[in-house]
Design an enzyme around this catalytic site. Sequence first.
Site, PDB file in Angstrom:
ATOM      1  N   LYS A 426       0.828  -1.216   0.039  1.00  0.00           N
ATOM      2  CA  LYS A 426      -0.062  -0.124  -0.097  1.00  0.00           C
ATOM      3  C   LYS A 426       0.840   1.275  -0.143  1.00  0.00           C
ATOM      4  CE  LYS A 426      -4.067  -2.559   2.200  1.00  0.00           C
ATOM      5  NZ  LYS A 426      -3.200  -3.683   1.911  1.00  0.00           N
ATOM      6  N   SER A 474      -4.622 -10.702  11.810  1.00  0.00           N
ATOM      7  CA  SER A 474      -5.842 -10.274  12.795  1.00  0.00           C
ATOM      8  C   SER A 474      -6.638  -9.094  12.042  1.00  0.00           C
ATOM      9  CB  SER A 474      -5.341  -9.601  13.956  1.00  0.00           C
ATOM     10  OG  SER A 474      -4.196  -8.563  14.048  1.00  0.00           O
TER      11      SER A 474
END
Length: 641
Positions: A426, A474
């Site tokens: 990203k 997570s």
Amino acid sequence: MKNIFEIPRNAKIAIVVIIDAALHFISTWLAYTLRWEKIHIPSTNLEYLVFFVPVVFLLFIFSYFKLYKSLFRYLDLNASIGILKALAIYFIFYAIFIFTLNANYSFFTPNPLFPGMPRIIVIIYPLFLFLFIIGSRFLISYIFFLFKNYKSKDINLKKVLIYGAGNFGARYLGILRNTFRYEIRGFLDDDKKLNQKFLNGVKIFDLKNIDQLINDLQIDEVFLAINNIGRKKKIDIKNKFQSLNVKLRFVPDLDDLLQEDTSIIPTSQPDILDLLKRRQINPNQNLIKKNIFDKVVFVSGAGGSIGSELCNQIIKQIPKKLIILDHSEFSIHQINEKLNIFIKKNNLKTNLIPVLGNLLDKNLIKKIFNEYKVDTIYHAAAYKHVSLVEENPVSSVKNNVIGTLNLTKEAKINNVKTFVLISSDKAINPTNIMGASKRLCEMIVQAFSIKNINGINKEQNFCSVRFGNVLNSSGSVVPIFSKQISSGGPVTVRHKNVSRYFMTIPEASELVIQAGALSSGGEIFILDMGKAIKIYELATHMIELSGLTVKNATNPYGDIEILITKLKDGEKLEEELPNKLIMQKTLHERINKTSEEFIDEKNIETIINNLISLFDQNDKIGLINLFKKYIKGYKPEPYKK
């Protein structure tokens, strides 16, 4: 009738609780009426206690024995025994309660003419309650049976086989019979001695002429109901039935199965490796050991998904010391306990040093580096969830950027040999604050690497490693989808065409360690993550690997619906990779490197000083403008379509 069965499970439980309470009151009233041989109306405090107090304990005991979590539609011998156990405990309490009241009845009933509680109630009441409770469960089961016949008139039942004619398969037969969707044509089993025999009225077949059997019985699906089956065996069975053009469903453990609502068919979770659809490569052990064996290693963010797996990989290479830092007490405790168990089990001499703290604490970092001569750093501490960082930009950027700056400075001062920053794909032309903060962190690491690149200090190698989404970490889509599938859906996808690159946690961690060993300073390594995976296809694949089907316009009787929502601010439709022309190969086939524009330490300090003033003012707009100025390709406008 159909709507009754589509109400939420919690509402169904509430209805059964109310029924049980009502059965208690009816049983108590009948016991009194039978004893006094006339219709009895409670009139004393003692009688009110007998009516209202035991029901609390009855419901508590039933809840304790998890009778309200088991399947109401599936009542077999084991389920009946569970009810009997709960009732036995309750009746013991009830008897003690009644005799205690009798011993003190004058306290509750001032009228000396009242003779107390009839002791025969202790016998009559349990008989009524037992018959009513068991009867109500069988009635519910029978209603479901009637509903099955009613519903089967409207749909075509799928013809299925159950693979496994043991106890597990026999129990699952009962589950399938009560789902209203399947016609069980037989059992399959590897044991040839069982061939042509019957289990609970269903014929057992061996696998000798399985292709002919499937054709003759017109089988649509096969349920694999075998406990503790190995991965290799499971893959072999799956491939066999795929070649026969029959869908294979995997069944979970019965302990989990009997706690679920089978308005859908519970099936096992997909294997993470099956989701990638590409081969795994064994790590180069020389690269894995290079910066770890007999060295002092520091891992920041050690309690996170990547950080904890890095620790698991590092400890296997027997470092001299392993310093693990995390700001979460729970996370650092978990990984510390796990690593200590490994050290003791393998009689390692590694000194494990857990540190509870934050990289924003300069004094803490200085203390660590003054006390331990660190050789290798793996910097995994960061706020990474795009939407949360977008909503909390100032605190997130401060944590990510200033934490990296503090750690990099101390590493430089204390002559740390290897520094590896865990970055993200990203960071390439970022559209969100998380990606922009990661790119700025890369620029910091590059700035402190310039001297090394120029040959002034070749002993220090600072680098960054970019990779995409990590399966099962997570907050990632895999555990979210798994939870949505197990609860019956829908599975939510933000755009039908959104795609991401994925790796497994162990795969990413191994490649990060190997990339650090390849560094000569200043590189940005990019891990080969294969082809981008469309999230919609991932959701579909997970549903199918779970043994279920997608519910859509072409399959209205499917199991799980996929609901399209919308992309959140800062999210791209698809992640980018650097231009192939500027990608360079390394000694590892899955690790490439790229060149990015460098900024020296002086300019980095200017950017950081501007950032700090924005932090003090909590200025989000100023933060975005600063990123626009210094982060190449940063476009904060969210994707909208």
